[in-house]
Design a protein around this motif. Structure first.
Motif, PDB file in Angstrom:
ATOM      1  N   ASN A   1      49.577  56.643  47.197  1.00 26.32           N
ATOM      2  CA  ASN A   1      49.881  55.237  47.470  1.00 26.32           C
ATOM      3  C   ASN A   1      50.926  55.102  48.570  1.00 26.32           C
ATOM      4  O   ASN A   1      50.802  54.269  49.479  1.00 26.32           O
TER       5      ASN A   1
ATOM      6  N   ARG B   1      45.140  44.758  42.303  1.00 29.33           N
ATOM      7  CA  ARG B   1      45.624  45.132  43.638  1.00 29.33           C
ATOM      8  C   ARG B   1      46.505  43.986  44.139  1.00 29.33           C
ATOM      9  O   ARG B   1      46.139  42.815  44.042  1.00 29.33           O
TER      10      ARG B   1
ATOM     11  N   SER C   1      46.821  44.184  49.924  1.00 25.79           N
ATOM     12  CA  SER C   1      46.564  45.632  49.828  1.00 25.79           C
ATOM     13  C   SER C   1      45.208  46.014  50.366  1.00 25.79           C
ATOM     14  O   SER C   1      44.901  47.188  50.516  1.00 25.79           O
TER      15      SER C   1
ATOM     16  N   THR D   1      41.158  51.145  44.683  1.00 26.18           N
ATOM     17  CA  THR D   1      40.360  50.542  43.602  1.00 26.18           C
ATOM     18  C   THR D   1      41.220  49.805  42.589  1.00 26.18           C
ATOM     19  O   THR D   1      40.715  49.128  41.697  1.00 26.18           O
TER      20      THR D   1
ATOM     21  N   LEU E   1      47.539  53.447  39.629  1.00 30.01           N
ATOM     22  CA  LEU E   1      48.762  53.257  38.837  1.00 30.01           C
ATOM     23  C   LEU E   1      48.450  53.125  37.338  1.00 30.01           C
ATOM     24  O   LEU E   1      49.231  53.577  36.497  1.00 30.01           O
TER      25      LEU E   1
END
Ligand code: ADP
Length: 583
Positions: free
Chosen positions: A487, A534, A538, A544, A548
């Protein structure tokens, strides 16, 4: 009317029986005393009826017997003085209150005045030479009812042959009256004695009745106390009569009732404990839909829920009374969802409400997850099939190569997605086995950095020296750190460095993944760990919304916490925290 507007449910106190007055009453005393008096009076009257005629007879006979004494006394007199002169005979007769005379066999009176006499007695005496006596009742005339008593004994009178002395007496009315006077005197004594006997009998009867009555009353009072729930009530049974036996029976009944009641109490307590501890709400109502029992969960629910919920519950319970047990569709109370199952009771109905809010949320989340996952899978697949179609007709080698490059990227994306979905579903199904071993975290950070060599980004490892190893699952921790580093790379410009920092802070050990990227809007931060979520803006990076979510799922299993600090435009810092070094 709703359940809450009614009085809060209180267990009903044991219905006390109709209050019976066991104060000693006059009844048994009066009746028993009267019975004693009656029996005594009957016995007295009967005894008197039997004894009185005999007494009278005996007295009469006594009066007659006194005449017999005249003859006997005369004979004794003659024996001591054979030549008794007539004057002595007369004196004797006068002293005895009888008439006398000396008569010949032919009936002529030679001396004295014998009055009426029975010639047969005289003749009998003369013919036998022995004294004779007779009593002749008079049936007619003015002497009717009297008795003529005649005594005769032979006696020598000089110059006369066959002569006899005669004593006579009419046993008269006055004699009888004397007897009657004696009898009435006796009657008075008898009456007094009878009265005394009645008094004693009455008192004795009352005392006996009082004694019985008190003991029976005591039994009554004890029975009343027993009915009121005092199972320790006992009767004194020192006297071994029927009332004593009754007392013994009462005592053993009270003892068995106490045992049975204790057992019921225990059962009740067990049932109550189960009800109190239930996470389901249990509500019992009577036939008028008044709450008869509610467990703590139900009470809380009824107090916090709205009128509509109460109405719905009442409808369901009312229906149950007519249609029998049913499982109602979901009932909503505020934000909660309840599944209601009901059963009819003899006089009312029972409802069990199970909170299915979480269950439904999970079901909804699962359905959403499947829909999202399908969507995420479909996107690269459509792209791939589109590329394939174009590739078929494309002859330009450069374009084909570019397409193939894109297809490779889509395939990679598909693979990542499939892997993440698989990992999540395995975690959901508890199908992942976690290891636990001491891990050198600095070494692990270098390994993670090495895995991202291909990204061609500056990744700085800043590790505090001489930190202890921590006990964790190295593979899963690597997975978490990879997601965070991936990320950081995705959401920060290629020319900014990324820092992997390891340090100790108090009792905690922390690994931070720090980037200088776009950051996360504050309002999105609470949701970024949700599946498929999201943050705004983003979409410029490939993703997807599952990374997280997976990292957090793993962190729960390996005993770490993931914290996030972020400022839009400045960058983000994700911290993996061990709250205790020893863990
Ligand atoms: P994704 O596949 O979209 O990256 P994640 O679950 O990993 O999904 O992240 C969820 C969202 O959190 C991302 O879409 C992004 O909006 C935000 N996010 C996560 N990490 C960062 C970061 N380092 N910088 C900025 N935003 C981030």
């Amino acid at each position: 009317m709703s359940f809450v507007s009614r009085k809060p449910f209180k267990p009903r106190a044991a219905t006390p029986g109709r209050k019976i007055n066991f104060r000693p009453r006059i009844g048994i005393r009066l009746w028993l005393t009267l019975l004693f008096l009656l029996i005594t009076a009957l016995a007295g009257v009967t005894a008197y009826a039997i004894v009185s005629p005999r007494l009278e007879n005996t007295l009469r006979q006594a009066s007659e017997a006194s005449f017999s004494q005249v003859g006997i006394g005369f004979e004794d007199l003659v024996k001591s003085n054979p030549d008794l002169p007539p004057s002595r005979i007369e004196a004797y007769a006068v002293s005895r209150g009888v008439q006398w005379g000396i008569v010949r066999q032919d009936g002529e009176v030679l001396a004295g005045d014998p009055g009426d006499f029975s010639p047969a007695v005289v003749n009998g005496a003369l013919s036998s030479g022995q004294p004779r006596q007779a009593l002749e009742p008079i049936d007619s005339g003015f002497r009717r009812g009297q008795v003529l008593a005649t005594y005769s004994a032979p006696i020598n009178v000089p110059g006369e042959t066959r002569t006899a002395v005669v004593f006579t007496k009419y046993i008269t009315e006055s004699d009888v009256e004397n007897v009657q006077a004696a009898v009435s005197g006796i009657n008075r004594v008898v009456a007094l004695a009878g009265l005394l006997a009645l008094l004693i009998a009455g008192a004795a009867g009352y005392a006996v009745a009082d004694q019985i009555s008190r003991r029976v009353s005591r039994l009554g009072v004890a029975a009343q106390r027993l009915a009121a729930g005092n199972f320790d009530e006992r009767i004194n049974t020192r006297v071994g009569d029927e009332v004593g036996d009754l007392g013994n029976t009462f005592n053993s009944m009270a003892a068995s009732l106490k045992g049975a009641f204790r057992q019921i109490e225990q059962e009740k307590e067990r049932g109550q404990a189960i009800l109190d501890g239930m996470t389901d709400a249990v509500i019992g109502v009577d036939k008028d839909l008044n709450a008869t029992f509610v467990n703590p969960r139900a009470r809380e629910l009824l107090e916090t829920s709205d009128h509509a919920f109460h109405r719905r519950l009442e409808e369901i319970l009312a229906k149950t009374q007519f249609e029998g047990a049913l499982t109602a569709p979901e009932v909503h109370a505020g934000g909660q969802i309840f599944e209601v199952r009901t059963a009819p009771l003899e006089e009312g109905a029972l409802a069990i409400l199970r909170d299915v809010t979480e269950e439904r949320q999970v079901e909804r989340a699962k359905a959403g997850f499947i829909a999202n996952a399908s969507h995420e899978l479909k996107t690269p697949l459509f792209a791939l099939s589109g590329y394939l179609e174009i590739l078929e007709d494309e002859e330009d080698e450069d374009v084909r190569r570019a397409f193939l490059q894109d297809m490779k990227a889509q395939t990679q994306r598909l693979q990542n997605l499939a892997k993440t979905l698989l990992d999540l579903s395995r975690l959901d199904a508890n199908a992942v086995t976690f290891m636990s071993e001491y891990v050198d975290l600095e070494e692990l950070l270098y390994e993670v950095r090495a895995m991202f060599h291909y990204a061609n980004r500056q990744i700085n490892v800043e590790a505090q020296e001489n930190l202890p190893s921590v006990k964790t699952d190295p593979i899963q921790l690597q997975r978490v750190l990879s997601i965070l580093l991936d990320n950081a790379i995705k959401y920060s410009p290629g020319d900014t460095p990324i820092v992997l920092r390891l340090f100790e802070q108090g009792d905690t050990i922390i690994i931070q993944v720090i980037d200088q990227g776009c950051g996360i809007p504050e309002q999105d931060i609470p949701y970024i760990f949700n599946r498929f979520y999201r943050a705004e803006g983003s979409s410029r990076a490939d993703g997807t919304g599952l990374g997280l979510a997976l990292a957090q799922e793993i962190s729960h299993h390996i005993g770490v916490e993931i914290l996030v600090e972020s400022k839009p435009g400045e960058g983000s810092s994700f911290s993996v925290v061990w709250s205790s070094k020893s863990s």
